[in-house]
Design a protein around this motif. Structure first.
Motif, PDB file in Angstrom:
ATOM      1  N   LEU A  42      81.287  31.507  19.727  1.00 27.22           N
ATOM      2  CA  LEU A  42      82.269  31.543  18.173  1.00 27.22           C
ATOM      3  C   LEU A  42      82.859  31.769  19.617  1.00 27.22           C
ATOM      4  O   LEU A  42      83.217  32.208  20.141  1.00 27.22           O
ATOM      5  CB  LEU A  42      81.888  32.612  17.549  1.00 27.22           C
ATOM      6  CG  LEU A  42      82.890  33.655  16.964  1.00 27.22           C
ATOM      7  CD1 LEU A  42      83.417  32.284  15.605  1.00 27.22           C
ATOM      8  CD2 LEU A  42      83.012  34.886  16.040  1.00 27.22           C
ATOM      9  N   ILE A  99      73.999  30.902  20.395  1.00 28.96           N
ATOM     10  CA  ILE A  99      75.287  30.258  19.994  1.00 28.96           C
ATOM     11  C   ILE A  99      76.700  30.929  20.236  1.00 28.96           C
ATOM     12  O   ILE A  99      76.054  31.973  20.522  1.00 28.96           O
ATOM     13  CB  ILE A  99      75.035  30.518  18.750  1.00 28.96           C
ATOM     14  CG1 ILE A  99      75.110  31.684  17.691  1.00 28.96           C
ATOM     15  CG2 ILE A  99      74.467  29.444  17.697  1.00 28.96           C
ATOM     16  CD1 ILE A  99      75.496  32.200  16.519  1.00 28.96           C
ATOM     17  N   THR A 115      81.870  27.724  15.861  1.00 27.80           N
ATOM     18  CA  THR A 115      80.380  28.308  16.283  1.00 27.80           C
ATOM     19  C   THR A 115      79.342  26.833  16.744  1.00 27.80           C
ATOM     20  O   THR A 115      80.083  25.983  16.677  1.00 27.80           O
ATOM     21  CB  THR A 115      79.145  28.857  14.678  1.00 27.80           C
ATOM     22  OG1 THR A 115      80.011  29.613  14.235  1.00 27.80           O
ATOM     23  CG2 THR A 115      78.714  29.017  15.647  1.00 27.80           C
ATOM     24  N   ARG A 172      77.128  29.818   9.583  1.00 24.56           N
ATOM     25  CA  ARG A 172      76.936  31.191  10.476  1.00 24.56           C
ATOM     26  C   ARG A 172      77.948  32.019   9.579  1.00 24.56           C
ATOM     27  O   ARG A 172      79.022  31.696   9.556  1.00 24.56           O
ATOM     28  CB  ARG A 172      77.414  31.157  12.101  1.00 24.56           C
ATOM     29  CG  ARG A 172      77.327  32.067  13.273  1.00 24.56           C
ATOM     30  CD  ARG A 172      78.623  32.734  12.829  1.00 24.56           C
ATOM     31  NE  ARG A 172      78.610  33.937  14.159  1.00 24.56           N
ATOM     32  CZ  ARG A 172      78.566  34.034  15.358  1.00 24.56           C
ATOM     33  NH1 ARG A 172      78.365  32.333  16.171  1.00 24.56           N
ATOM     34  NH2 ARG A 172      77.943  34.927  16.141  1.00 24.56           N
ATOM     35  N   THR A 228      81.256  28.051   9.891  1.00 20.13           N
ATOM     36  CA  THR A 228      81.618  29.697  10.160  1.00 20.13           C
ATOM     37  C   THR A 228      81.821  30.105   8.799  1.00 20.13           C
ATOM     38  O   THR A 228      83.403  30.372   8.620  1.00 20.13           O
ATOM     39  CB  THR A 228      82.275  29.732  11.479  1.00 20.13           C
ATOM     40  OG1 THR A 228      81.618  29.092  12.515  1.00 20.13           O
ATOM     41  CG2 THR A 228      82.104  31.914  12.243  1.00 20.13           C
TER      42      THR A 228
END
Lengths: 475, 344
Positions: free
Chosen positions: A431, A429, A449, A78, A471
């Motif tokens: 975070l 998703i 993530t 991500r 991430t």
């Protein structure tokens, strides 16, 4: 690889609505597109193998063999552009400073209650409020040393804070291991992309522990207190201790004498200055909290109150991650800092407020209901996918104990391309950044993530079948 | 270092060494059978029985197995989970101990042990065991060698190392005495002491991985005196009791920091005294005294070193604890509490 990819009307991390790739994903897309599907799958499988061999696992309970499972890893990272990250960093920093001021106030003068910003009973009835700690000073006035605040993005890409985890946030080890895994599997991927490294985390964690040491002379002795090897996050406890170069101890390795904490070594007793503890308040000290706790250390609270040992996180921080208090965090930020919150909360209804409760009970099928003090995706009602019975059951629960519930509209989390058995498909998703509050605030660039691997699912917790991704924060 | 950690490191290596010794023992004796004309089941029983007796698990064995055929004995010693001393159980224990002190181990070291554990518990491991046992045991032995090699190359020569080294050599010395003792359980007609069955002595040397080294030192066929002398008293062969006890004595003194030849605790006293006896003893004396009796006494003293070590470094720090003991909780309750700690 991405030819048949559909955003399905959700906010997609990689593609804008017209199917245009977002600029900060372009290089990644090109590099991934050059890899054949079977090669890609082989590399993904190699990551799993590596995790298994390295024992990067969590323990699954309710299973007769105490199975260790790897945390499913998705190789599509991500990506967060620099400007976006700056915004998140500013918002998270503001939030942790405010939460620490709030906790200090709650355990001292209680101005915020006197000024009527938060009704007193919300605090006094919070499950993790520890009235016996009022008036106790903690080293450097820091309560939440390590915070994991979960962020989600709504339909237009706006970041919201979903919850704060200020007692015992976990998962940082997986963030570090995910980066290692991706580097091993796709060594050329990182070249000239300008991805910010994450490996400073253990050092920053240790610096913070040193910073709160109550003793000035010599190098502080820091330890990580684990419940033991049967805990789900035991891998992480060992990993972090090893990365920091500190001892990992169990309660039985520690002893309190004359209000100082010592560890038992083969050379006798050694004084301990700072304890990064991964056990609940309730289990810390059988002479104060749960009497039957064999995981804790008798007398440790006396040492703590005498200022002879620091605990990270402090005792009683759970009052700040109570989901009812979450509702007040924007007000807390305004009250202590005189600023508008940089990162908004998800709109929240409090079941104990009459008008809110009425709204909740009438709209259960379209809301997410959460118990105030559960984590890991437990104790939740997902209205849209719940059965009539489940809804009825929650209705009863809410009426019976309104203080214990909040409700939020369903946020359609953003999606990211995810490798699903040979195809790229969109999956929801969130975070989880890791915020360290020591001499100053440090946030590891990126975070964990988490991805809901089941098609259409909005639940990303590992305990509920979620996986994770690397991430990337770009320079 | 933490007392608990010292204890776990020590047991981790002991269990690895145990798995290694057992896999040699089974391999060698399995091979041995192939060299002989077909044995009837009675002869087979007679062949394996001493091996079961030597590992000290005969009661358990007879509880589960009616017969003592090769395949039964081999299964019992290799991958019968009901036998806490089987190879598979030992590797499981080694890994469990390693898990408790993972922060002390280099990544490579953990990965080697964990890979072995994953292999023997996999379908692939089971298939190899059935199809090609020689390769199976070789895999285990190689993994344990690799483990020791990685440890030697990656663990600082600190207390951690000393406790690991102690575990390895105590276990090794104990196993040598047990392998030698196999001859004591052999039926009269096979008793090799009168020189009839050199093949047994050869097998014992092989089990200890010492046949080549023995031949370099001794001419001619292995005899009782020659083998006892070599496996008991050789100063330079790494799998002789004397060599192991010398290492143990050295480890103990490194840990306590006292000069060798003196002692500050009972583990050092027992080890030092045993070392002197091994340095000045002879095979002829041992055989005159009675090999079985001698080995029995030796095992007791090795056990005593282990017990005293535990007393000094693991239990003693506990005695500084003035707190009333928490009422003993059963294991499953402790496990449940450990699991219940919320990791957000």
């Amino acid at each position: 690889m991405f030819e048949a990819y559909e955003a399905d009307g959700f906010f997609d991390e990689m593609f804008a609505l017209e199917g245009e790739v977002r600029p900060h994903y372009r290089t990644l897309l090109n590099r991934f597109s050059a890899i054949a599907a079977d090669d890609f799958e082989a590399r993904r499988a190699a990551c799993d193998q590596h995790f298994l061999r390295q024992g990067v696992t969590f323990n699954v309970y309710h299973d007769d063999r105490g199975t260790e499972r790897i945390f499913p890893f998705d190789p599509v990272p991500r990506v967060i552009p620099a400007a976006e990250w700056e915004h998140l960093e500013a918002g998270l920093t503001q939030r942790i400073i405010a939460l620490n001021l709030f906790l200090h106030d709650i355990y001292h003068e209680q101005h915020i209650l006197r000024d009527g910003i938060i009704p007193r009973f919300y605090i006094e009835e919070a499950k993790h409020y520890r009235p016996e700690f009022r008036g106790i000073n903690v080293p450097k006035d820091i309560y939440i040393h390590i915070c994991g605040s979960d962020l989600i993005r709504g339909a237009d890409g706006t970041y919201f804070v979903l919850e704060d985890n200020g007692r015992c946030p976990s998962g940082a080890s997986y963030l570090l291991e995910n980066r290692n895994a991706l580097k091993r599997a796709f060594p050329s991927l990182f070249e000239s992309l300008g991805v910010r490294p994450v490996d400073a985390y253990p050092r920053e964690l240790l610096d913070m522990l040193h910073h709160v040491s109550p003793h000035r002379e010599g190098e502080p002795v820091c330890v990580l207190l684990t419940p033991g090897c049967y805990n789900s996050a035991y891998f992480e406890h060992c990993y972090l201790a090893r990365e920091m170069g500190i001892e990992i101890v169990e309660g039985r390795d520690l002893v309190v004498m004359d209000d100082f904490v010592y560890m038992r070594t083969t050379k006798g007793l050694v004084r301990v200055d700072v304890i990064y503890r991964r056990i609940d308040d309730d289990f810390l000290d059988p002479t104060v909290f749960r009497k039957d706790s064999v995981l804790g250390v008798p007398g440790i609270m006396r040492a703590y109150q005498a200022g002879n040992v620091a605990l990270a996180n402090a005792v009683g921080t759970g009052v700040a991650d109570d989901k009812v208090i979450y509702y007040f965090v924007p007000k807390i930020i305004e009250y202590y800092l005189g600023q508008d919150p940089i990162l908004p909360n998800v709109p929240t209804y409090l079941a104990s407020e009459e008008s809110d409760r009425k709204y909740i009970l009438e709209h259960l099928p379209e809301l997410v209901v959460k118990a105030a003090n559960e984590s890991g995706g437990y104790g939740m009602l997902m209205g849209p996918s719940a059965t009539q019975e489940e809804i009825a059951k929650f209705k009863e629960k809410i009426i019976e104990d309104p203080r214990n519930f909040i409700a939020q509209p369903v946020v359609s989390l953003s999606r990211s391309p995810t490798w699903c058995e040979g195809n790229m498909e969109g999956r929801h998703i969130d975070l989880r950044p890791y915020i360290i509050y020591g001499e100053d605030v440090k946030i590891v660039p990126g975070g964990l993530t988490r991805v809901a691997l089941r098609k259409g699912s909005l639940v990303v917790n590992s305990s509920q079948g979620g996986g994770s991704k690397d991430t990337w924060v770009l320079k | 270092m933490l007392s608990r950690v010292a204890n776990s490191l020590y047991w981790m290596v002991r269990y690895i060494e145990r798995a290694d010794s057992l896999s040699r023992l089974i391999e060698v004796n399995g091979q041995l059978l192939l060299d002989h004309e077909r044995l009837d089941s009675e002869r087979l029983r007679a062949f394996w029985k001493p091996i079961i007796l030597s590992t000290g698990d005969e009661t358990l064995f007879s509880e589960f197995y009616s017969d003592a055929s090769s395949s039964e004995v081999i299964r019992f010693l290799t991958n019968d989970r009901r036998n806490p001393n089987s190879i598979v159980a030992s590797i499981g224990q080694a890994r469990e101990n390693a898990r408790m002190v993972r922060d002390q181990l280099s990544e490579e070291l953990w990965e080697e042990l964990n890979s072995l554990y994953l292999f023997i518990n996999s379908r692939e491991g089971e298939l190899l065991f059935n199809a090609d046992p020689t390769r199976y045991y070789e895999t285990i032995r190689r993994a344990t060698f690799t483990f020791h090699g990685i440890a030697a190359a990656s663990i600082a020569r600190s207390e951690s190392w000393e406790f690991m080294d102690l575990g390895r050599h105590l276990e090794r010395a104990d196993k040598i005495t047990r392998f030698l003792d196999i001859t004591s359980f052999l039926p009269e007609s096979d008793a090799p002491v009168n020189g009839a069955a050199t093949f047994h002595w050869t097998a014992i040397l092989r089990s200890c991985g010492g046949l080549g080294a023995f031949r370099a030192e001794h001419r001619g066929e292995p005899t009782a005196e020659g083998v006892v002398s070599f496996l008991m008293f050789s100063p330079g062969f790494p799998r002789s009791v004397r060599f192991c006890v010398d290492r143990i004595d050295r480890n103990l003194h490194s840990i306590s920091g006292t000069p060798r030849g003196t002692y500050t605790n009972d583990a050092e006293r027992v080890a030092g005294r045993l070392l002197a006896e091994l340095a000045y003893g002879s095979a002829a004396e041992v055989l005159e005294h009675g090999l079985h009796l001698y080995l029995d006494e030796l095992q007791e003293r090795l056990n005593e070193i282990g017990t005293e070590l535990f007393q000094t470094y693991v239990l003693l720090p506990d005695s500084t604890d003035k707190r009333p003991p928490i009422p003993a909780a059963n294991m499953s309750a402790v496990v449940a509490w450990q699991m219940a700690q919320q990791q957000q």
